[in-house]
Design a protein around this motif. Structure first.
Motif, PDB file in Angstrom:
ATOM      1  N   PHE A   1       0.821  -1.194   0.000  1.00  0.00           N
ATOM      2  CA  PHE A   1       0.000   0.000   0.000  1.00  0.00           C
ATOM      3  C   PHE A   1       0.861   1.252   0.000  1.00  0.00           C
ATOM      4  CE2 PHE A   1      -1.942  -3.279   2.823  1.00  0.00           C
ATOM      5  CZ  PHE A   1      -2.754  -3.827   1.850  1.00  0.00           C
ATOM      6  N   PRO A   2       1.026   1.889  -1.132  1.00  0.00           N
ATOM      7  CA  PRO A   2       1.951   3.016  -1.258  1.00  0.00           C
ATOM      8  C   PRO A   2       1.384   4.375  -0.846  1.00  0.00           C
ATOM      9  CG  PRO A   2       1.026   2.486  -3.386  1.00  0.00           C
ATOM     10  CD  PRO A   2       0.499   1.460  -2.422  1.00  0.00           C
TER      11      PRO A   2
ATOM     12  N   VAL B   1      -8.632  -3.449   2.726  1.00  0.00           N
ATOM     13  CA  VAL B   1      -7.897  -4.442   3.503  1.00  0.00           C
ATOM     14  C   VAL B   1      -7.805  -3.948   4.934  1.00  0.00           C
ATOM     15  CG1 VAL B   1      -5.690  -5.634   3.745  1.00  0.00           C
ATOM     16  CG2 VAL B   1      -6.566  -5.108   1.471  1.00  0.00           C
ATOM     17  N   GLN B   2      -8.009  -4.880   5.901  1.00  0.00           N
ATOM     18  CA  GLN B   2      -8.001  -4.472   7.301  1.00  0.00           C
ATOM     19  C   GLN B   2      -7.236  -5.477   8.157  1.00  0.00           C
ATOM     20  OE1 GLN B   2     -11.883  -4.137   9.261  1.00  0.00           O
ATOM     21  NE2 GLN B   2     -11.172  -2.160   9.983  1.00  0.00           N
ATOM     22  N   SER B   3      -6.388  -4.942   9.043  1.00  0.00           N
ATOM     23  CA  SER B   3      -5.626  -5.739  10.003  1.00  0.00           C
ATOM     24  C   SER B   3      -6.038  -5.348  11.410  1.00  0.00           C
ATOM     25  CB  SER B   3      -4.130  -5.476   9.857  1.00  0.00           C
ATOM     26  OG  SER B   3      -3.679  -5.800   8.565  1.00  0.00           O
ATOM     27  N   ARG B   4      -5.818  -6.267  12.345  1.00  0.00           N
ATOM     28  CA  ARG B   4      -6.097  -5.967  13.754  1.00  0.00           C
ATOM     29  C   ARG B   4      -4.955  -6.496  14.599  1.00  0.00           C
ATOM     30  NH1 ARG B   4     -10.558  -8.944  17.263  1.00  0.00           N
ATOM     31  NH2 ARG B   4      -9.115 -10.588  16.711  1.00  0.00           N
ATOM     32  N   TYR B   5      -4.486  -5.643  15.517  1.00  0.00           N
ATOM     33  CA  TYR B   5      -3.396  -5.994  16.416  1.00  0.00           C
ATOM     34  C   TYR B   5      -3.855  -5.679  17.837  1.00  0.00           C
ATOM     35  CZ  TYR B   5      -1.228  -5.640  11.879  1.00  0.00           C
ATOM     36  OH  TYR B   5      -0.959  -5.781  10.539  1.00  0.00           O
ATOM     37  N   ARG B   6      -4.069  -6.704  18.618  1.00  0.00           N
ATOM     38  CA  ARG B   6      -4.589  -6.527  19.971  1.00  0.00           C
ATOM     39  C   ARG B   6      -3.505  -5.981  20.893  1.00  0.00           C
ATOM     40  NH1 ARG B   6      -8.048 -11.350  22.170  1.00  0.00           N
ATOM     41  NH2 ARG B   6      -9.159 -10.762  20.291  1.00  0.00           N
ATOM     42  N   LEU B   7      -3.847  -4.928  21.636  1.00  0.00           N
ATOM     43  CA  LEU B   7      -2.934  -4.359  22.631  1.00  0.00           C
ATOM     44  C   LEU B   7      -3.242  -4.884  24.020  1.00  0.00           C
ATOM     45  CD1 LEU B   7      -2.774  -0.603  21.549  1.00  0.00           C
ATOM     46  CD2 LEU B   7      -1.204  -2.461  20.951  1.00  0.00           C
ATOM     47  N   ALA B   8      -4.523  -5.106  24.308  1.00  0.00           N
ATOM     48  CA  ALA B   8      -4.999  -5.623  25.589  1.00  0.00           C
ATOM     49  C   ALA B   8      -6.296  -6.373  25.312  1.00  0.00           C
ATOM     50  CB  ALA B   8      -5.235  -4.472  26.577  1.00  0.00           C
ATOM     51  N   GLU B   9      -6.889  -6.953  26.332  1.00  0.00           N
ATOM     52  CA  GLU B   9      -8.088  -7.772  26.140  1.00  0.00           C
ATOM     53  C   GLU B   9      -9.182  -7.066  25.342  1.00  0.00           C
ATOM     54  OE1 GLU B   9     -10.443 -10.951  25.931  1.00  0.00           O
ATOM     55  OE2 GLU B   9      -8.410 -10.967  26.735  1.00  0.00           O
TER      56      GLU B   9
ATOM     57  N   GLU C   1      -7.743   1.668   2.299  1.00  0.00           N
ATOM     58  CA  GLU C   1      -8.912   1.820   1.428  1.00  0.00           C
ATOM     59  C   GLU C   1      -8.690   1.128   0.087  1.00  0.00           C
ATOM     60  OE1 GLU C   1     -11.687   2.888   2.653  1.00  0.00           O
ATOM     61  OE2 GLU C   1     -10.666   3.393   4.520  1.00  0.00           O
ATOM     62  N   ALA C   2      -9.775   0.841  -0.578  1.00  0.00           N
ATOM     63  CA  ALA C   2      -9.731   0.102  -1.838  1.00  0.00           C
ATOM     64  C   ALA C   2      -8.849   0.768  -2.887  1.00  0.00           C
ATOM     65  CB  ALA C   2     -11.144  -0.087  -2.384  1.00  0.00           C
ATOM     66  N   ASN C   3      -8.845   2.092  -2.913  1.00  0.00           N
ATOM     67  CA  ASN C   3      -8.031   2.788  -3.922  1.00  0.00           C
ATOM     68  C   ASN C   3      -6.555   2.886  -3.524  1.00  0.00           C
ATOM     69  OD1 ASN C   3      -7.959   4.792  -1.976  1.00  0.00           O
ATOM     70  ND2 ASN C   3      -9.146   6.264  -3.160  1.00  0.00           N
ATOM     71  N   ARG C   4      -6.215   2.367  -2.340  1.00  0.00           N
ATOM     72  CA  ARG C   4      -4.842   2.330  -1.802  1.00  0.00           C
ATOM     73  C   ARG C   4      -4.254   3.707  -1.531  1.00  0.00           C
ATOM     74  NH1 ARG C   4      -6.925  -2.073  -1.250  1.00  0.00           N
ATOM     75  NH2 ARG C   4      -6.184  -3.970  -2.249  1.00  0.00           N
ATOM     76  N   ALA C   5      -5.070   4.755  -1.599  1.00  0.00           N
ATOM     77  CA  ALA C   5      -4.577   6.112  -1.381  1.00  0.00           C
ATOM     78  C   ALA C   5      -4.361   6.424   0.089  1.00  0.00           C
ATOM     79  CB  ALA C   5      -5.542   7.130  -1.992  1.00  0.00           C
TER      80      ALA C   5
END
Length: 107
Positions: A15-16, A69-77, A86-90
């Motif tokens: 994703f640029p 595209v979506q990621s998730r990184y848990r910090l706590a419970e 976003e879809a257009n990668r902007a």
């Protein structure tokens, strides 16, 4: 026969576009002792973090079809950082999510 769909090569930045981060995400990352750039690096290299297998598959398909595209990184419970491109990668946005959405697998 090519259909104009090309999966990025290993190690290629996916994703640029521009990266945005909310103030709440910045505060939460600092409090957790986590570098936001580290999570962003995981995201842009296809490590989607703590998401269920069906969401991993959805992200992989989204790469091929040019969808969000979506990621998730848990910090706590009940606290997580979500990174959405976003879809257009902007634009890629880093946000703090608390409560049920942080603990759940789907977004």
């Amino acid at each position: 026969m090519s259909h104009g769909i090309e999966k990025p090569r290993p190690g290629q930045r996916l994703f640029p576009g521009k990266v945005l981060i909310t103030g709440a995400a910045t505060v939460a990352l600092e409090a957790a002792g986590v570098e936001g750039v580290w999570l962003l690096s995981r995201h842009i290299h296809g490590d989607w973090g703590d998401i269920p297998p069906e969401d991993v598959l959805q992200n992989e398909l989204a790469l091929l079809l040019g969808l969000r595209v979506q990621s998730r990184y848990r910090l706590a419970e009940a606290t997580a950082i979500w990174i959405t491109t976003e879809a257009n990668r902007a634009t890629t946005t880093i946000i703090l999510v608390e409560g049920a959405w942080a603990a759940s697998g789907s977004g």
